[in-house]
Design a protein around this motif. Structure first.
Motif, mmCIF file in Angstrom:
data_model
loop_
_atom_site.group_PDB
_atom_site.id
_atom_site.type_symbol
_atom_site.label_atom_id
_atom_site.label_comp_id
_atom_site.label_asym_id
_atom_site.label_seq_id
_atom_site.Cartn_x
_atom_site.Cartn_y
_atom_site.Cartn_z
ATOM 1 N N SER A 49 5.046 3.209 12.269
ATOM 2 C CA SER A 49 4.563 1.835 12.271
ATOM 3 C C SER A 49 5.632 0.871 11.774
ATOM 4 N N ASN A 50 5.719 -0.273 12.418
ATOM 5 C CA ASN A 50 6.592 -1.347 11.949
ATOM 6 C C ASN A 50 5.779 -2.444 11.279
ATOM 7 N N SER A 51 4.504 -2.183 11.019
ATOM 8 C CA SER A 51 3.675 -3.199 10.387
ATOM 9 C C SER A 51 3.987 -3.281 8.896
ATOM 10 N N TYR A 52 3.552 -4.351 8.284
ATOM 11 C CA TYR A 52 3.844 -4.590 6.882
ATOM 12 C C TYR A 52 2.693 -4.073 6.024
ATOM 13 N N PRO A 53 2.991 -3.647 4.801
ATOM 14 C CA PRO A 53 1.899 -3.249 3.913
ATOM 15 C C PRO A 53 1.012 -4.455 3.611
ATOM 16 N N VAL A 54 -0.271 -4.203 3.477
ATOM 17 C CA VAL A 54 -1.234 -5.263 3.218
ATOM 18 C C VAL A 54 -1.502 -5.338 1.719
ATOM 19 N N ILE A 55 -1.389 -6.533 1.178
ATOM 20 C CA ILE A 55 -1.744 -6.772 -0.218
ATOM 21 C C ILE A 55 -3.233 -7.047 -0.234
ATOM 22 N N LYS A 56 -4.000 -6.098 -0.740
ATOM 23 C CA LYS A 56 -5.459 -6.230 -0.738
ATOM 24 C C LYS A 56 -5.967 -7.012 -1.943
ATOM 25 N N ASP A 57 -5.269 -6.937 -3.047
ATOM 26 C CA ASP A 57 -5.672 -7.660 -4.249
ATOM 27 C C ASP A 57 -4.632 -8.742 -4.534
ATOM 28 N N LYS A 58 -4.984 -9.972 -4.246
ATOM 29 C CA LYS A 58 -4.045 -11.082 -4.406
ATOM 30 C C LYS A 58 -3.634 -11.304 -5.864
ATOM 31 N N ARG A 59 -4.326 -10.665 -6.800
ATOM 32 C CA ARG A 59 -3.923 -10.757 -8.206
ATOM 33 C C ARG A 59 -2.497 -10.234 -8.403
ATOM 34 N N GLU A 60 -2.053 -9.351 -7.499
ATOM 35 C CA GLU A 60 -0.680 -8.830 -7.559
ATOM 36 C C GLU A 60 0.357 -9.946 -7.451
#
Length: 161
Positions: A49-60
């Motif tokens: 995959s060339n997709s980007y990791p998803v940030i699920k918790d915007k608190r990061e």
């Protein structure tokens, strides 16, 4: 190495004659071997995959610098939302999504102001967060936890800082 399909017709297909499928007997043996056994031989999807990791918790991203590279608006089940590709300080790329009165509204306003949906736009202070209580029955909002027995739920709105 497989490549990511673009919005154009840049898609590689495999003729049906070249595609092989598991036989019923092979699938039976795979099931009998079990998930853990098969997983130990499987290749991780991230390698293809060339997709980007998803940030699920915007608190990061609260207080953490990042750069907005591009963003797109989408129609969701309840309202419009924005998906944003960002670059973090370690040069990694990631994506996060948001809908509603915080980040999505800010990207709408930014898009109108700069007349495009791409940066780079620096966010030296990352995101900020506003926590509150929301009544799912009435739509009421409170900064303090109400004790009236209603269906109050803790909620957070994130903003570009």
């Amino acid at each position: 190495m497989p490549r990511k399909a673009t919005q154009s017709t840049d898609v590689t297909t495999t003729p049906e004659a070249e595609m092989t499928r598991f036989t019923d007997e092979e699938l039976t043996r795979i099931r009998e071997a079990g998930f853990e056994s098969v997983a130990s031989h499987a290749v991780n999807y991230e390698e293809f995959s060339n997709s980007y990791p998803v940030i699920k918790d915007k608190r990061e991203l609260v207080g953490v610098p990042f750069i907005s590279l591009e963003w797109r608006f989408h129609d969701g089940n309840n309202s419009e939302y924005v998906s944003v590709v960002i670059m973090r300080r370690d040069n990694s790329l990631a994506v996060f999504s948001d809908g509603g009165t915080g980040i999505c509204k800010q990207y709408k306003e930014l898009t109108e102001r700069i007349e495009r949906q791409r940066g780079p736009i620096r966010h030296d202070d990352g995101l900020s967060a506003s926590e509150y209580w929301y009544n799912a029955d009435t739509g009421a909002i409170s900064r303090k936890q109400p004790n009236d027995g209603g269906d109050w739920r803790k909620a957070t709105t994130f903003y570009l800082a």
